[in-house]
Motif scaffolding. Structure first.
Motif, PDB file in Angstrom:
ATOM      1  N   LEU A 137      45.826   5.883 -97.477  1.00  0.00           N
ATOM      2  CA  LEU A 137      44.511   5.982 -97.628  1.00  0.00           C
ATOM      3  C   LEU A 137      44.328   6.316 -98.998  1.00  0.00           C
ATOM      4  CD1 LEU A 137      44.680   9.039 -94.529  1.00  0.00           C
ATOM      5  CD2 LEU A 137      43.976   6.477 -94.866  1.00  0.00           C
ATOM      6  N   VAL A 138      45.252   7.062-100.289  1.00  0.00           N
ATOM      7  CA  VAL A 138      44.737   6.772-101.523  1.00  0.00           C
ATOM      8  C   VAL A 138      44.210   5.587-101.867  1.00  0.00           C
ATOM      9  CG1 VAL A 138      45.520   8.128-103.649  1.00  0.00           C
ATOM     10  CG2 VAL A 138      45.531   9.320-101.302  1.00  0.00           C
ATOM     11  N   GLN A 139      45.296   4.407-101.414  1.00  0.00           N
ATOM     12  CA  GLN A 139      45.572   3.497-102.294  1.00  0.00           C
ATOM     13  C   GLN A 139      44.197   2.747-102.038  1.00  0.00           C
ATOM     14  OE1 GLN A 139      47.120   3.242-104.230  1.00  0.00           O
ATOM     15  NE2 GLN A 139      47.209   1.039-105.475  1.00  0.00           N
ATOM     16  N   ASN A 140      43.595   2.865 -99.889  1.00  0.00           N
ATOM     17  CA  ASN A 140      42.969   2.560-100.260  1.00  0.00           C
ATOM     18  C   ASN A 140      41.701   3.132-100.057  1.00  0.00           C
ATOM     19  OD1 ASN A 140      44.264  -0.617 -99.433  1.00  0.00           O
ATOM     20  ND2 ASN A 140      45.296   1.029 -98.445  1.00  0.00           N
ATOM     21  N   TYR A 141      41.365   3.963 -99.384  1.00  0.00           N
ATOM     22  CA  TYR A 141      40.018   4.856 -99.170  1.00  0.00           C
ATOM     23  C   TYR A 141      39.983   5.673-100.614  1.00  0.00           C
ATOM     24  CZ  TYR A 141      40.581   2.080 -95.132  1.00  0.00           C
ATOM     25  OH  TYR A 141      40.139   0.955 -94.146  1.00  0.00           O
ATOM     26  N   PRO A 142      39.679   5.810-101.831  1.00  0.00           N
ATOM     27  CA  PRO A 142      39.860   6.540-102.829  1.00  0.00           C
ATOM     28  C   PRO A 142      38.544   6.940-102.511  1.00  0.00           C
ATOM     29  CG  PRO A 142      40.305   4.535-103.276  1.00  0.00           C
ATOM     30  CD  PRO A 142      40.122   4.341-102.377  1.00  0.00           C
ATOM     31  N   PRO A 143      37.612   8.354-103.833  1.00  0.00           N
ATOM     32  CA  PRO A 143      36.443   8.252-103.672  1.00  0.00           C
ATOM     33  C   PRO A 143      35.784   7.119-104.759  1.00  0.00           C
ATOM     34  CG  PRO A 143      37.698  10.186-104.716  1.00  0.00           C
ATOM     35  CD  PRO A 143      39.400   8.788-104.082  1.00  0.00           C
ATOM     36  N   ARG A 144      34.796   7.063-104.082  1.00  0.00           N
ATOM     37  CA  ARG A 144      34.035   6.010-104.658  1.00  0.00           C
ATOM     38  C   ARG A 144      32.861   6.796-105.996  1.00  0.00           C
ATOM     39  NH1 ARG A 144      31.192   3.394-100.225  1.00  0.00           N
ATOM     40  NH2 ARG A 144      32.729   1.788 -99.009  1.00  0.00           N
ATOM     41  N   LYS A 145      33.433   6.418-107.017  1.00  0.00           N
ATOM     42  CA  LYS A 145      32.653   6.962-108.345  1.00  0.00           C
ATOM     43  C   LYS A 145      30.981   7.466-108.065  1.00  0.00           C
ATOM     44  CE  LYS A 145      35.578   5.050-111.690  1.00  0.00           C
ATOM     45  NZ  LYS A 145      36.593   5.348-110.749  1.00  0.00           N
ATOM     46  N   LYS A 146      30.048   6.893-107.029  1.00  0.00           N
ATOM     47  CA  LYS A 146      28.690   7.332-107.144  1.00  0.00           C
ATOM     48  C   LYS A 146      28.757   7.210-105.316  1.00  0.00           C
ATOM     49  CE  LYS A 146      26.515   4.510-110.232  1.00  0.00           C
ATOM     50  NZ  LYS A 146      25.640   3.455-111.167  1.00  0.00           N
ATOM     51  N   GLY A 147      28.055   8.201-105.419  1.00  0.00           N
ATOM     52  CA  GLY A 147      27.222   8.400-103.784  1.00  0.00           C
ATOM     53  C   GLY A 147      25.976   7.597-103.207  1.00  0.00           C
ATOM     54  N   ARG A 148      25.598   8.120-102.768  1.00  0.00           N
ATOM     55  CA  ARG A 148      24.368   7.358-102.049  1.00  0.00           C
ATOM     56  C   ARG A 148      23.754   7.190-103.120  1.00  0.00           C
ATOM     57  NH1 ARG A 148      23.342   9.433 -95.429  1.00  0.00           N
ATOM     58  NH2 ARG A 148      25.208   8.349 -94.812  1.00  0.00           N
ATOM     59  N   ARG A 149      22.857   8.143-103.954  1.00  0.00           N
ATOM     60  CA  ARG A 149      21.919   8.199-104.944  1.00  0.00           C
ATOM     61  C   ARG A 149      23.210   9.170-105.918  1.00  0.00           C
ATOM     62  NH1 ARG A 149      18.471  12.546-105.434  1.00  0.00           N
ATOM     63  NH2 ARG A 149      18.846  13.893-103.068  1.00  0.00           N
ATOM     64  N   GLN A 150      22.527   8.722-107.267  1.00  0.00           N
ATOM     65  CA  GLN A 150      22.697   9.442-108.241  1.00  0.00           C
ATOM     66  C   GLN A 150      22.284  10.839-108.207  1.00  0.00           C
ATOM     67  OE1 GLN A 150      22.513   7.870-112.111  1.00  0.00           O
ATOM     68  NE2 GLN A 150      24.099   6.619-111.253  1.00  0.00           N
ATOM     69  N   GLY A 151      22.302  12.297-108.921  1.00  0.00           N
ATOM     70  CA  GLY A 151      22.122  13.426-109.055  1.00  0.00           C
ATOM     71  C   GLY A 151      21.117  13.396-109.641  1.00  0.00           C
ATOM     72  N   LEU A 152      19.679  13.896-109.218  1.00  0.00           N
ATOM     73  CA  LEU A 152      18.045  14.487-109.907  1.00  0.00           C
ATOM     74  C   LEU A 152      18.987  14.770-111.084  1.00  0.00           C
ATOM     75  CD1 LEU A 152      16.340  15.652-106.924  1.00  0.00           C
ATOM     76  CD2 LEU A 152      16.572  13.370-107.788  1.00  0.00           C
ATOM     77  N   GLY A 153      17.794  14.130-112.243  1.00  0.00           N
ATOM     78  CA  GLY A 153      18.279  14.544-113.653  1.00  0.00           C
ATOM     79  C   GLY A 153      17.131  14.654-114.219  1.00  0.00           C
ATOM     80  N   ASN A 154      16.485  15.427-115.696  1.00  0.00           N
ATOM     81  CA  ASN A 154      16.111  15.413-116.270  1.00  0.00           C
ATOM     82  C   ASN A 154      14.460  15.879-115.371  1.00  0.00           C
ATOM     83  OD1 ASN A 154      17.286  14.915-118.792  1.00  0.00           O
ATOM     84  ND2 ASN A 154      16.912  13.042-118.838  1.00  0.00           N
ATOM     85  N   ILE A 155      14.615  16.651-115.035  1.00  0.00           N
ATOM     86  CA  ILE A 155      13.408  17.190-114.049  1.00  0.00           C
ATOM     87  C   ILE A 155      12.728  17.843-114.497  1.00  0.00           C
ATOM     88  CG2 ILE A 155      12.196  17.993-112.032  1.00  0.00           C
ATOM     89  CD1 ILE A 155      15.063  16.812-110.795  1.00  0.00           C
ATOM     90  N   ASN A 156      11.118  18.437-114.901  1.00  0.00           N
ATOM     91  CA  ASN A 156      11.068  19.479-115.212  1.00  0.00           C
ATOM     92  C   ASN A 156       9.849  19.952-113.850  1.00  0.00           C
ATOM     93  OD1 ASN A 156       8.588  20.240-116.746  1.00  0.00           O
ATOM     94  ND2 ASN A 156       6.975  18.713-117.065  1.00  0.00           N
ATOM     95  N   TRP A 157      10.191  20.718-113.571  1.00  0.00           N
ATOM     96  CA  TRP A 157      10.131  21.559-112.651  1.00  0.00           C
ATOM     97  C   TRP A 157       8.650  21.991-112.728  1.00  0.00           C
ATOM     98  CZ3 TRP A 157      12.507  20.799-108.359  1.00  0.00           C
ATOM     99  CH2 TRP A 157      13.182  20.053-108.440  1.00  0.00           C
ATOM    100  N   TYR A 158       8.341  22.657-111.676  1.00  0.00           N
ATOM    101  CA  TYR A 158       7.046  23.197-112.523  1.00  0.00           C
ATOM    102  C   TYR A 158       6.471  24.672-110.975  1.00  0.00           C
ATOM    103  CZ  TYR A 158       4.976  19.842-108.642  1.00  0.00           C
ATOM    104  OH  TYR A 158       4.502  19.365-108.171  1.00  0.00           O
ATOM    105  N   LYS A 159       5.836  25.494-111.207  1.00  0.00           N
ATOM    106  CA  LYS A 159       5.562  26.538-110.413  1.00  0.00           C
ATOM    107  C   LYS A 159       4.482  26.166-108.753  1.00  0.00           C
ATOM    108  CE  LYS A 159       7.330  30.530-112.064  1.00  0.00           C
ATOM    109  NZ  LYS A 159       7.907  32.070-113.272  1.00  0.00           N
ATOM    110  N   LEU A 160       4.694  26.047-107.826  1.00  0.00           N
ATOM    111  CA  LEU A 160       3.786  26.436-107.258  1.00  0.00           C
ATOM    112  C   LEU A 160       2.796  27.478-107.034  1.00  0.00           C
ATOM    113  CD1 LEU A 160       5.650  24.309-103.834  1.00  0.00           C
ATOM    114  CD2 LEU A 160       4.041  23.260-105.899  1.00  0.00           C
ATOM    115  N   LYS A 161       1.423  27.270-106.978  1.00  0.00           N
ATOM    116  CA  LYS A 161       0.568  28.510-106.307  1.00  0.00           C
ATOM    117  C   LYS A 161      -0.280  28.631-105.598  1.00  0.00           C
ATOM    118  CE  LYS A 161      -0.958  27.134-111.435  1.00  0.00           C
ATOM    119  NZ  LYS A 161      -2.113  27.011-112.440  1.00  0.00           N
TER     120      LYS A 161
END
Length: 161
Positions: A137-161
């Motif tokens: 299992l470790v040899q043939n089914y190790p974790p992949r480096k990336k998932g379905r999409r990369q995590g969100l980064g450099n996000i400019n969050w704002y508050k909803l009014k």
């Protein structure tokens, strides 16, 4: 309540009973057809001996049961490598090989998963096969480096009014 209302109530009860019987019969028929179409389901393999599978599904040949094509075990979709048949014989008795291919893990996580199956799912003691299975299992089914999409980064969050 008059006679006519009582009669209508009785008719409704009979109709409900007929519907329940009909749906039950169709469910059983559906399962039987599904088993005839795909007798390789691990749940039904408990009830259907391997010889019977080939009687019900003429397209599968005895020679094809453990056939390897292009480095893939045809019946399970697992990668051909040392320990394949140990994994097939121990793991696919209880669940589909798709669970293996979907869950890529490190050695520690595979061991934890096996322990969980032993504690909660009645998985037997694998003995010497455990190391063979984990190595495969470790040899043939190790974790992949990336998932379905990369995590969100450099996000400019704002508050909803």
């Amino acid at each position: 309540m008059n006679k006519q209302d009582k009669f209508r109530e009785e008719v409704k009860k009979v109709r409900r009973l007929v519907c329940i019987v009909f749906v039950s019969m169709m469910s059983v028929a559906g399962v039987l057809v599904y088993v005839m179409i795909d007798p390789e389901l691990s749940f039904f393999r408990v009830f259907i001996p391997r010889e019977k599978v080939y009687e019900t599904n003429a397209t599968v040949q005895e020679d094809d049961y453990d056939k390897i094509e292009n480095g893939i075990h045809v019946r399970t979709g697992l990668v051909e490598a040392e320990g394949l048949m140990t994994v097939v014989n121990n793991c696919t008795n209880c669940h589909s090989a798709k669970l293996i291919t979907q869950n890529r893990m490190t050695k520690e996580r595979w061991v934890t998963t096996i322990r969980w199956m032993q504690e909660t799912q009645n998985l037997w003691d694998l003995g010497a096969n455990e190391d063979i299975i984990i190595d495969y299992l470790v040899q043939n089914y190790p974790p992949r480096k990336k998932g379905r999409r990369q995590g969100l980064g450099n996000i400019n969050w704002y508050k909803l009014k």
